[in-house]
Design an enzyme around this catalytic site. Structure first.
Site, PDB file in Angstrom:
ATOM      1  N   ASP A  48      34.224  37.809  37.791  1.00 11.44           N
ATOM      2  CA  ASP A  48      34.180  36.553  37.043  1.00 11.44           C
ATOM      3  C   ASP A  48      33.699  35.385  37.897  1.00 11.44           C
ATOM      4  O   ASP A  48      33.596  35.493  39.117  1.00 11.44           O
ATOM      5  CB  ASP A  48      35.569  36.238  36.443  1.00 11.44           C
ATOM      6  N   ASP A  69      49.813  35.476  32.939  1.00 14.33           N
ATOM      7  CA  ASP A  69      49.800  35.715  31.490  1.00 14.33           C
ATOM      8  C   ASP A  69      49.234  37.106  31.163  1.00 14.33           C
ATOM      9  O   ASP A  69      48.959  37.412  30.006  1.00 14.33           O
ATOM     10  CB  ASP A  69      48.988  34.620  30.765  1.00 14.33           C
ATOM     11  N   HIS A 119      46.323  38.323  32.315  1.00 14.50           N
ATOM     12  CA  HIS A 119      44.857  38.451  32.295  1.00 14.50           C
ATOM     13  C   HIS A 119      44.368  39.344  33.426  1.00 14.50           C
ATOM     14  O   HIS A 119      44.985  39.439  34.482  1.00 14.50           O
ATOM     15  CB  HIS A 119      44.155  37.082  32.302  1.00 14.50           C
ATOM     16  N   GLU A 144      41.696  36.568  28.861  1.00 17.79           N
ATOM     17  CA  GLU A 144      42.976  35.924  28.564  1.00 17.79           C
ATOM     18  C   GLU A 144      43.624  36.564  27.328  1.00 17.79           C
ATOM     19  O   GLU A 144      42.943  37.236  26.540  1.00 17.79           O
ATOM     20  CB  GLU A 144      42.739  34.425  28.296  1.00 17.79           C
TER      21      GLU A 144
HETATM   22  C1  F6R Z   1      39.925  36.853  39.955  1.00 14.22           C
HETATM   23  C2  F6R Z   1      40.509  37.452  38.777  1.00 14.22           C
HETATM   24  C3  F6R Z   1      41.867  37.092  38.296  1.00 14.22           C
HETATM   25  C4  F6R Z   1      42.942  37.205  39.375  1.00 14.22           C
HETATM   26  C5  F6R Z   1      44.302  36.799  38.809  1.00 14.22           C
HETATM   27  C6  F6R Z   1      45.378  36.871  39.865  1.00 14.22           C
HETATM   28  O1  F6R Z   1      38.629  37.352  40.162  1.00 14.22           O
HETATM   29  O2  F6R Z   1      39.850  38.224  38.182  1.00 14.22           O
HETATM   30  O3  F6R Z   1      42.197  37.940  37.224  1.00 14.22           O
HETATM   31  O4  F6R Z   1      42.986  38.518  39.850  1.00 14.22           O
HETATM   32  O5  F6R Z   1      44.219  35.496  38.314  1.00 14.22           O
HETATM   33  O6  F6R Z   1      45.128  35.899  40.824  1.00 14.22           O
HETATM   34  P1  F6R Z   1      45.950  35.842  42.184  1.00 14.22           P
HETATM   35  O7  F6R Z   1      45.566  37.064  42.944  1.00 14.22           O
HETATM   36  O8  F6R Z   1      45.466  34.598  42.874  1.00 14.22           O
HETATM   37  O9  F6R Z   1      47.393  35.820  41.803  1.00 14.22           O
END
Ligand code: F6R
Length: 236
Positions: free
Chosen positions: A67, A136, A138, A143
């Protein structure tokens, strides 16, 4: 599903790095699906060390990231392209031209999403997809929704995601409100999926995602249907 609970983040990172390194050793031209955020930082540091020790070779690896924020280009230090260049690509011997991150500054984002899916398709899909999980539920920036979206698409970030990611920005107002994310199609078609999660704060969502009902309200729950899923969780 293999669910591996470990005692700390250090161990989680070492196991994750060794799974990724094994994949690359067994198939040097692997297509790796990569994630940003804080969860993979330890594994990326470990992979950099293994590469400089000559224990893993990324020279034939191709990577596709999950992403990117809309409106941030690769020179912006909050962009996911910048994150990957800084935390991994500049520290291993991957060829820069073999790395891809969605272009969040494309004039035509719909065309960019189609290009990204066509690229993944042309590579024969992803061999190993690394994922973190949002509070959440994701994965990528898929989302909670009423449906699982298959294709790469533009998303409006949830308030909880914006709040969680504000820690990386000067102020919450600087966090982009939209992003481009790989969809569930490419993630579910990956031949292996490795999800890492750490911290007590992730315990409830990990429980819901992997031991609760499969629902687009908890996007990661779809991974329960994946034939080769490994989840590594550490509470500390
Ligand atoms: C980032 C991504 C997100 C993160 C998620 C957890 O490329 O795809 O899904 O993996 O937001 O983020 P952290 O690791 O910072 O808790």
């Amino acid at each position: 599903m293999k669910f591996i609970k470990v005692e700390n983040y250090e161990k989680l990172s070492r196991i994750a790095a060794s799974i990724i390194a094994s994949q690359v050793t067994v198939k040097p031209c692997s297509v790796l699906g990569l994630a940003t955020g804080s969860s993979p930082l330890g594994a990326y540091a470990r992979l950099a060390q293994m590469c400089s020790d000559g224990d893993v070779d990324f020279s034939e690896v191709i990577s596709v990231n999950l992403d990117e924020y809309v409106g941030l280009d690769g020179t912006n230090d909050q962009s996911y392209r910048y994150f990957m260049d800084t935390n991994l690509f500049s520290k291993i011997n991957i060829k820069p031209e073999n790395t891809s991150v969605p272009n969040g500054c494309a004039k035509d984002l719909k065309a960019e999403c189609e290009r990204y899916d066509a690229l993944i398709e042309s590579l024969g899909g992803i061999d190993l997809q690394l994922l973190g999980i949002g509070l959440d539920g994701h994965i990528g920036f898929n989302e909670p929704d009423s449906v699982f979206t298959k294709e790469t698409h533009e998303v409006v970030l949830d308030e909880s995601t914006i709040e969680a990611n504000a820690r990386f920005f000067a102020s919450i107002d600087d966090v982009p409100k939209t992003a481009v994310t790989m969809g569930m199609g490419a993630i579910m078609k990956a031949r292996k999926v490795l999800l890492i999660a750490n911290g007590k704060g992730k315990r409830d969502i990990v429980e819901k995602a992997f031991f609760g009902p499969i629902t687009p309200a908890v996007p990661a729950s779809i991974l329960q249907l994946h034939p080769d899923l490994t989840v590594i969780y550490s509470e500390n």
